[in-house]
Design a protein around this motif. Structure first.
Motif, short mmCIF file in Angstrom:
data_model
loop_
_atom_site.label_atom_id
_atom_site.label_comp_id
_atom_site.label_asym_id
_atom_site.label_seq_id
_atom_site.Cartn_x
_atom_site.Cartn_y
_atom_site.Cartn_z
N ASP A 181 0.84 -1.21 0.00
CA ASP A 181 0.00 0.00 0.00
C ASP A 181 0.87 1.25 0.00
OD1 ASP A 181 -2.15 -1.68 0.11
OD2 ASP A 181 -2.69 -1.25 2.20
N GLU A 182 1.96 1.20 0.76
CA GLU A 182 2.86 2.36 0.82
C GLU A 182 3.54 2.59 -0.53
OE1 GLU A 182 5.59 2.33 4.22
OE2 GLU A 182 6.91 3.68 3.10
N ALA A 183 3.91 1.51 -1.21
CA ALA A 183 4.55 1.63 -2.53
C ALA A 183 3.56 2.21 -3.54
CB ALA A 183 5.05 0.26 -3.00
N VAL A 184 2.33 1.73 -3.51
CA VAL A 184 1.31 2.22 -4.44
C VAL A 184 1.03 3.70 -4.16
CG1 VAL A 184 -1.11 1.97 -5.16
CG2 VAL A 184 0.33 -0.07 -4.84
N ASP A 185 1.02 4.06 -2.91
CA ASP A 185 0.84 5.47 -2.50
C ASP A 185 1.96 6.35 -3.08
OD1 ASP A 185 -0.07 7.69 -0.62
OD2 ASP A 185 1.95 7.32 0.16
N ALA A 186 3.16 5.75 -3.24
CA ALA A 186 4.30 6.51 -3.79
C ALA A 186 4.28 6.53 -5.32
CB ALA A 186 5.61 5.91 -3.29
N GLY A 187 3.28 5.86 -5.92
CA GLY A 187 3.15 5.90 -7.38
C GLY A 187 3.60 4.64 -8.09
N ALA A 188 3.93 3.60 -7.34
CA ALA A 188 4.48 2.40 -7.99
C ALA A 188 3.43 1.66 -8.80
CB ALA A 188 5.06 1.47 -6.93
N ASP A 189 3.85 1.17 -9.97
CA ASP A 189 2.99 0.27 -10.73
C ASP A 189 3.67 -1.07 -10.99
OD1 ASP A 189 4.79 0.83 -12.74
OD2 ASP A 189 3.41 2.08 -13.88
N THR A 190 4.92 -1.19 -10.57
CA THR A 190 5.65 -2.46 -10.75
C THR A 190 6.30 -2.82 -9.41
OG1 THR A 190 6.09 -1.91 -13.05
CG2 THR A 190 7.45 -3.64 -12.07
#
Ligand code: UTP
Length: 306
Positions: A53-62
């Motif tokens: 969730d934290e990675a997706v919050d930072a904009g991650a898609d991979t």
């Protein structure tokens, strides 16, 4: 017309994040004989879900998971659960169905890379090289749970904060936190010169120094934003403390050629790599959960600790 967003136009967005999850997790044996440490739950969600969730919050898609051969559970967790989903749909349990389907947003893909042997965190990060290519990337150690209120709170997670600093300063960024002096030998420790309220320019990093020789008590915790150049440096890093290829040693080499910042993130870190940290995280989350807070407080009071 506004052209479509590209990573180079939006450098504050971290497209790729690495999750090294190939450690042995010896502090949670025997559970970690079969369950990856990152699958241990804090309330109803495994540690890896908070990290994703934290990675997706930072904009991650991979999302790149560096696993060992025992870690199928993580792949299964983010995969579609056909049978379960069909049963929940048939019985009209739409709330539960949404929970099961909500582990990963649709635009995000997972890539699994194997670390054949647990040769250290640096080696685990190096295993992700073929997927990362030549762009800056994030690293999250899921057993460091950093909580800044979650999606509902409207505050950026630690990695998003770091990505913004990395883009603004064109630098690598290490999450740091002050630790008690007597614990410096458990962490990578930085010597850094402050440049703003939360950021400092790193001059030196030392892996697990004894308290009497540690350059400070500012410890690197489980979040990094790194340039792809780190891979070349990891290739030439020899095994260091504990016979492992240390990420800290490659970061020390990086310091000599480019800017690296230490960043004191906004949020609370729980070291869930040990039992007490996991207990604290669980209690903290329970005390924040409207459905559990009162009963948890009451229980703590009854034990003479509330
Ligand atoms: P730790 O130092 O916490 O080690 O690794 P560990 O094996 O996970 O746990 P203990 O100490 O035996 O209880 C820090 C992070 O680096 C990853 C771990 O999964 C964890 O996220 N790691 C470590 C790897 O992916 N590969 C390695 O070879 C070593």
């Amino acid at each position: 017309m506004i052209p479509p967003e590209s990573p180079s136009m939006n450098p504050a967005r971290l497209r790729k994040v690495v999750f090294p999850v190939a450690g042995l997790g010896t502090r949670f044996l025997p559970a970690t004989k079969v369950v990856a440490k990152e699958m241990l739950p804090v309330l109803d969600r495994p540690l890896i879900q908070y990290a994703v969730d934290e990675a997706v919050d930072a904009g991650a898609d991979t999302l790149v998971f560096v696993t060992n051969r025992y870690k199928h559970a993580i792949a299964d967790y983010f995969d579609k659960a056909y049978e379960l989903e069909a049963k929940l749909a048939q019985s009209g349990k739409s709330d539960l169905l949404a929970l099961v389907q909500g582990t990963l947003p649709k635009h995000v893909r997972c890539v699994f890379v194997t670390q054949p042997e647990a040769l250290g965190l640096g080696h685990a990060v190096l295993c992700a090289r073929p997927v990362i290519g030549d762009e800056p990337f994030g690293v999250i150690l899921a057993d460091d749970l950093i909580w800044n209120g979650g999606a509902g709170a409207g505050r950026p997670g630690a990695l998003r904060q770091m990505a913004a600093v990395a883009a603004r300063e064109q630098a690598g960024v290490l999450a740091v936190e002050e630790v008690p002096r007597e614990q410096t030998d458990k962490y990578g420790i930085v010597d850094a010169v402050p440049i703003s309220e939360r950021a400092a320019r790193v001059r030196l990093v030392v892996e697990k120094p004894k308290p009497e020789v540690a350059p400070s008590n500012l410890a690197i915790v489980g979040r990094y934003v790194l340039p792809a150049r780190i891979f070349d440096l990891l290739e030439s890093t020899r095994p260091g403390a504990g016979g492992e290829i240390q990420l800290t040693d490659a970061i020390e080499a990086l310091l000599h050629e480019s800017s690296v910042l230490a960043y004191r993130f906004e949020g609370t870190r729980f070291d869930c790599g040990n039992k007490l940290g996991l207990v604290k995280a669980t209690l903290a989350m329970a005390l924040e959960d409207p459905a559990l807070a009162a009963a948890t407080r009451e229980y703590l009071r009854s034990r003479g600790q509330g």
